[in-house]
Write a protein that holds these residues in place. Structure first.
Motif, PDB file in Angstrom:
ATOM      1  N   GLU A 120      -1.110   6.680   1.027  1.00  0.00           N
ATOM      2  CA  GLU A 120      -2.515   7.032   1.142  1.00  0.00           C
ATOM      3  C   GLU A 120      -3.387   5.818   1.436  1.00  0.00           C
ATOM      4  OE1 GLU A 120      -3.156   8.976  -2.622  1.00  0.00           O
ATOM      5  OE2 GLU A 120      -2.646  10.928  -1.778  1.00  0.00           O
ATOM      6  N   GLY A 121      -2.772   4.655   1.598  1.00  0.00           N
ATOM      7  CA  GLY A 121      -3.508   3.429   1.900  1.00  0.00           C
ATOM      8  C   GLY A 121      -4.049   2.715   0.680  1.00  0.00           C
ATOM      9  N   LYS A 122      -3.626   3.127  -0.513  1.00  0.00           N
ATOM     10  CA  LYS A 122      -4.093   2.484  -1.743  1.00  0.00           C
ATOM     11  C   LYS A 122      -3.161   1.358  -2.117  1.00  0.00           C
ATOM     12  CE  LYS A 122      -5.937   6.851  -3.418  1.00  0.00           C
ATOM     13  NZ  LYS A 122      -5.736   7.935  -4.364  1.00  0.00           N
ATOM     14  N   ALA A 123      -3.775   0.271  -2.593  1.00  0.00           N
ATOM     15  CA  ALA A 123      -2.993  -0.892  -3.014  1.00  0.00           C
ATOM     16  C   ALA A 123      -2.487  -0.726  -4.414  1.00  0.00           C
ATOM     17  CB  ALA A 123      -3.831  -2.162  -2.904  1.00  0.00           C
TER      18      ALA A 123
ATOM     19  N   ARG B 213       0.843  -1.202   0.000  1.00  0.00           N
ATOM     20  CA  ARG B 213       0.000   0.000   0.000  1.00  0.00           C
ATOM     21  C   ARG B 213       0.865   1.232   0.000  1.00  0.00           C
ATOM     22  NH1 ARG B 213      -5.198  -1.300   0.446  1.00  0.00           N
ATOM     23  NH2 ARG B 213      -5.731  -3.253   1.437  1.00  0.00           N
ATOM     24  N   ASP B 214       0.397   2.280  -0.659  1.00  0.00           N
ATOM     25  CA  ASP B 214       1.157   3.516  -0.659  1.00  0.00           C
ATOM     26  C   ASP B 214       0.815   4.337   0.577  1.00  0.00           C
ATOM     27  OD1 ASP B 214      -1.268   4.812  -1.138  1.00  0.00           O
ATOM     28  OD2 ASP B 214      -0.802   5.255  -3.228  1.00  0.00           O
TER      29      ASP B 214
END
Length: 92
Positions: free
Chosen positions: A89-92, A86-87
């Motif tokens: 920002e919490g995006k996969a 995950r980055d």
């Protein structure tokens, strides 16, 4: 310590004389930051080995991480690789 390993390079002399693990880690990080560049060559398959990164002075994130881990362990620091999916920002 390992014999005939690429970290016997004279630029690392004195690293074992630092008082703390943090000082050793900082010296390694600063050395890598000054002497390695982020890879500009696109890789189609797999990572370069730590020794290849050392010899070419170039690597991508994971390759430089493996080199740093190798150096840290060589100089007596505990070190592990952590893969993040995950980055920031919490995006996969």
């Amino acid at each position: 310590m390992l014999k005939n390993f690429f970290f016997s390079d004279s630029r690392f002399e004195g690293l074992t004389n630092y008082d703390t693990h943090l000082q050793k880690a900082q010296k390694l990080f600063n050395f890598f930051n000054r002497n390695l560049s982020y890879g500009s060559n696109f890789r189609t398959a797999g990572y370069s080995s730590a020794s290849e990164v050392w010899n070419t002075r170039e690597g991508v994130c994971g390759e430089m991480s493996y080199l740093y881990i190798s150096a840290a362990r060589y100089f007596g620091l505990n070190s592990s690789y952590v893969s993040v999916i995950r980055d920031f920002e919490g995006k996969a």
